[in-house]
Write an enzyme that holds these catalytic residues in place. Structure first.
Site, PDB file in Angstrom:
ATOM      1  N   GLN A 129      -1.563   7.418   1.548  1.00 56.29           N
ATOM      2  CA  GLN A 129      -1.220   8.618   2.331  1.00 56.29           C
ATOM      3  C   GLN A 129       0.029   8.394   3.177  1.00 56.29           C
ATOM      4  OE1 GLN A 129      -3.987   9.784   5.424  1.00 56.29           O
ATOM      5  NE2 GLN A 129      -3.018  11.783   5.683  1.00 56.29           N
ATOM      6  N   LEU A 158       1.632   3.477  -2.147  1.00 56.90           N
ATOM      7  CA  LEU A 158       1.274   4.714  -2.856  1.00 56.90           C
ATOM      8  C   LEU A 158       0.228   5.524  -2.098  1.00 56.90           C
ATOM      9  CD1 LEU A 158       1.145   3.541  -6.589  1.00 56.90           C
ATOM     10  CD2 LEU A 158       3.095   4.227  -5.203  1.00 56.90           C
ATOM     11  N   GLY A 210       0.833  -1.211   0.000  1.00 60.75           N
ATOM     12  CA  GLY A 210       0.000   0.000   0.000  1.00 60.75           C
ATOM     13  C   GLY A 210       0.858   1.247   0.000  1.00 60.75           C
ATOM     14  N   ILE A 260      -1.364  -1.977  -5.322  1.00 61.14           N
ATOM     15  CA  ILE A 260      -2.217  -2.536  -6.377  1.00 61.14           C
ATOM     16  C   ILE A 260      -2.369  -1.518  -7.503  1.00 61.14           C
ATOM     17  CG2 ILE A 260      -4.461  -1.763  -5.489  1.00 61.14           C
ATOM     18  CD1 ILE A 260      -5.457  -4.623  -6.003  1.00 61.14           C
ATOM     19  N   TYR A 297     -14.388  -1.469   9.345  1.00 62.89           N
ATOM     20  CA  TYR A 297     -12.953  -1.158   9.364  1.00 62.89           C
ATOM     21  C   TYR A 297     -12.368  -1.395  10.758  1.00 62.89           C
ATOM     22  CZ  TYR A 297      -8.830   1.948   9.478  1.00 62.89           C
ATOM     23  OH  TYR A 297      -7.581   2.481   9.656  1.00 62.89           O
TER      24      TYR A 297
HETATM   25  P1  NAD Z   1      -4.516   4.886   1.948  1.00 61.45           P
HETATM   26  O1  NAD Z   1      -5.912   4.521   1.603  1.00 61.45           O
HETATM   27  O2  NAD Z   1      -4.054   6.258   1.692  1.00 61.45           O
HETATM   28  O3  NAD Z   1      -3.512   3.883   1.224  1.00 61.45           O
HETATM   29  C1  NAD Z   1      -3.747   2.508   1.153  1.00 61.45           C
HETATM   30  C2  NAD Z   1      -3.071   1.971  -0.082  1.00 61.45           C
HETATM   31  O4  NAD Z   1      -3.385   0.582  -0.169  1.00 61.45           O
HETATM   32  C3  NAD Z   1      -3.535   2.616  -1.385  1.00 61.45           C
HETATM   33  O5  NAD Z   1      -2.440   3.119  -2.110  1.00 61.45           O
HETATM   34  C4  NAD Z   1      -4.234   1.480  -2.129  1.00 61.45           C
HETATM   35  O6  NAD Z   1      -4.033   1.542  -3.534  1.00 61.45           O
HETATM   36  C5  NAD Z   1      -3.573   0.271  -1.527  1.00 61.45           C
HETATM   37  N1  NAD Z   1      -4.370  -0.940  -1.658  1.00 61.45           N
HETATM   38  C6  NAD Z   1      -5.703  -1.092  -1.566  1.00 61.45           C
HETATM   39  N2  NAD Z   1      -6.044  -2.377  -1.778  1.00 61.45           N
HETATM   40  C7  NAD Z   1      -4.882  -3.059  -1.989  1.00 61.45           C
HETATM   41  C8  NAD Z   1      -4.569  -4.403  -2.258  1.00 61.45           C
HETATM   42  N3  NAD Z   1      -5.508  -5.349  -2.391  1.00 61.45           N
HETATM   43  N4  NAD Z   1      -3.269  -4.736  -2.387  1.00 61.45           N
HETATM   44  C9  NAD Z   1      -2.287  -3.814  -2.288  1.00 61.45           C
HETATM   45  N5  NAD Z   1      -2.531  -2.507  -2.070  1.00 61.45           N
HETATM   46  C10 NAD Z   1      -3.821  -2.143  -1.914  1.00 61.45           C
HETATM   47  O7  NAD Z   1      -4.310   4.477   3.484  1.00 61.45           O
HETATM   48  P2  NAD Z   1      -3.255   5.093   4.519  1.00 61.45           P
HETATM   49  O8  NAD Z   1      -3.898   6.260   5.147  1.00 61.45           O
HETATM   50  O9  NAD Z   1      -1.947   5.241   3.889  1.00 61.45           O
HETATM   51  O10 NAD Z   1      -3.264   3.936   5.614  1.00 61.45           O
HETATM   52  C11 NAD Z   1      -2.223   2.987   5.735  1.00 61.45           C
HETATM   53  C12 NAD Z   1      -2.484   2.130   6.952  1.00 61.45           C
HETATM   54  O11 NAD Z   1      -2.549   2.942   8.121  1.00 61.45           O
HETATM   55  C13 NAD Z   1      -3.803   1.349   6.920  1.00 61.45           C
HETATM   56  O12 NAD Z   1      -3.613   0.109   7.553  1.00 61.45           O
HETATM   57  C14 NAD Z   1      -4.732   2.202   7.745  1.00 61.45           C
HETATM   58  O13 NAD Z   1      -5.742   1.430   8.324  1.00 61.45           O
HETATM   59  C15 NAD Z   1      -3.777   2.734   8.792  1.00 61.45           C
HETATM   60  N6  NAD Z   1      -4.248   3.970   9.399  1.00 61.45           N
HETATM   61  C16 NAD Z   1      -4.292   5.129   8.693  1.00 61.45           C
HETATM   62  C17 NAD Z   1      -4.733   6.293   9.313  1.00 61.45           C
HETATM   63  C18 NAD Z   1      -4.800   7.603   8.597  1.00 61.45           C
HETATM   64  O14 NAD Z   1      -5.303   8.594   9.151  1.00 61.45           O
HETATM   65  N7  NAD Z   1      -4.292   7.710   7.383  1.00 61.45           N
HETATM   66  C19 NAD Z   1      -5.142   6.261  10.652  1.00 61.45           C
HETATM   67  C20 NAD Z   1      -5.120   5.043  11.335  1.00 61.45           C
HETATM   68  C21 NAD Z   1      -4.634   3.910  10.704  1.00 61.45           C
HETATM   69  N1  SER Z   2      -7.968   7.816   9.619  1.00 58.50           N
HETATM   70  C1  SER Z   2      -8.587   6.529   9.572  1.00 58.50           C
HETATM   71  C2  SER Z   2      -9.975   6.612   9.064  1.00 58.50           C
HETATM   72  O1  SER Z   2     -10.594   7.641   9.237  1.00 58.50           O
HETATM   73  C3  SER Z   2      -8.629   5.954  10.960  1.00 58.50           C
HETATM   74  O2  SER Z   2      -7.967   4.773  10.964  1.00 58.50           O
HETATM   75  O3  SER Z   2     -10.448   5.655   8.518  1.00 58.50           O
END
Ligand code: NAD
Ligand code: SER
Length: 308
Positions: free
Chosen positions: A8, A6, A4, A31, A137
């Site tokens: 955030q 690419l 993942g 992906i 989620y």
């Molecule tokens: P995001 O949605 O920005 O990025 C997720 C990436 O996963 C995307 O680039 C997407 O293309 C890729 N993806 C989706 N399905 C896929 C698959 N089948 N195989 C491979 N790649 C796939 O999410 P993020 O914000 O970067 O979050 C990363 C992690 O951190 C996640 O586990 C999320 O639950 C966790 N998280 C994020 C936040 C937040 O505020 N951003 C907060 C709490 C937890």
């Molecule tokens: N920032 C995430 C969301 O809102 C929390 O894991 O889904």
């Protein structure tokens, strides 16, 4: 290997890991195609779906991978729209990563979230409390923490994870979560001078600037194994908590004429089921965690980053 990559968090994490370990030593995977995020073009990249465990295993062998930072997931708002996909990717992807790690003797970083807490958790969420999330989620994140614990206890796979709060960053857009308003508001303020916020003005959530989140991730992964306690798969970490109104007011202090309307949609329900504050005393005690960014510093960094 970063899954993942690419998204955030991946955009910033890949950059920091490559600074630390060398561009060629960090394999970014997603992906989506790399054209979707040229920010990670300075090192190896492969298309990989996290539920394709055979391809993951082959790539781990081909690139001589030693650790997986598993970021691929479906976030809360998209997860409520597509609950079956959310289960399949979040649980299935985590199982693929843990099995691959077990077979190849890898370390694993798999983040959790404040979404593991439900409405019955105290408003300042302690490290240990019943986890009864309302969103699909959140449920998948509880399962992820439990699976990671199981692989540590049964197979000695060194799994670690943080319960990230809502993350605020500018290098890549937020990816379908409930806390996305705290990122979108900056883009809208700079582009249009106005934002229609999808949660109410008095909605308070735990948040964190990306620099703190990335530093915390690296610190957790670098901590000696004897400092990592029973919270290893889901350490609470706290940055700061503010209401949507306080965020809008702080931006208005820096961007003349900025206005914000509050028009809650269904994401309000998910936000209301999460805590207001996070008690991160266990992370502080175990591996000396400490956040550095307050709201003013975040607003300045976001405006500077997006204005460049
Ligand atoms: P995001 O949605 O920005 O990025 C997720 C990436 O996963 C995307 O680039 C997407 O293309 C890729 N993806 C989706 N399905 C896929 C698959 N089948 N195989 C491979 N790649 C796939 O999410 P993020 O914000 O970067 O979050 C990363 C992690 O951190 C996640 O586990 C999320 O639950 C966790 N998280 C994020 C936040 C937040 O505020 N951003 C907060 C709490 C937890
Ligand atoms: N920032 C995430 C969301 O809102 C929390 O894991 O889904």
């Amino acid at each position: 290997m970063v899954t993942g990559a690419l998204g955030q968090i991946g955009t910033d994490l890949v950059e920091e890991l490559r600074k630390k370990y060398g561009n060629d030593n960090i394999l970014a995977t997603d992906i989506r195609k790399i054209e979707d995020n040229p920010g990670v073009e300075n090192g190896p990249f492969e298309i990989l779906s996290v539920i394709d465990s055979d391809s993951m295993d082959n790539m781990v062998k081909e690139y001589d991978i030693q650790a997986i930072y598993h970021l691929a997931a479906i976030l809360s708002a998209t997860g409520e729209e597509k609950p079956e996909l959310c289960k399949k990717i979040n649980v299935g992807g985590t199982v693929s990563v843990l099995e691959t790690a077990k077979k190849n003797n890898l370390r694993v970083y798999a983040p959790s979230s404040i979404a593991v807490f439900g409405p019955d958790a105290p408003k300042t969420a302690p490290q240990i409390t019943p986890l009864n999330p309302k969103t699909m989620y959140g449920k998948t994140k509880v399962i992820g923490e439990n699976l990671a614990n199981e692989y540590w206890h049964n197979y000695r796979v060194d799994t670690r994870g943080l319960r990230y709060p809502g993350l605020i960053s500018w290098k890549s857009p937020a990816g379908g979560g409930t806390t996305d308003y705290a990122v979108e508001i900056f883009h809208a303020a700079l582009e249009k001078g106005h934002y229609d916020c999808f949660v109410d003005s008095n909605t308070r959530l735990p948040m964190m600037y990306i620099d703190d989140a990335i530093r915390g991730t690296l610190e957790l992964m670098e901590a000696p194994i004897n400092e990592i306690g029973n919270s290893r798969s889901g350490y609470n970490i706290s940055g700061l908590s503010f209401t949507a109104q306080q965020l809008a007011d702080s931006i208005a202090e820096k961007i003349d004429g900025f206005t914000c309307n509050f028009i809650p949609d269904k994401r309000q329900i998910y936000a209301d089921s999460w805590p207001d504050y996070i008690d991160d005393s266990q992370a502080k005690e175990d591996w000396k965690w400490k956040a550095q960014f307050n709201l003013e510093k975040i607003v300045d960094s976001m405006i500077e980053g997006l204005s460049d």
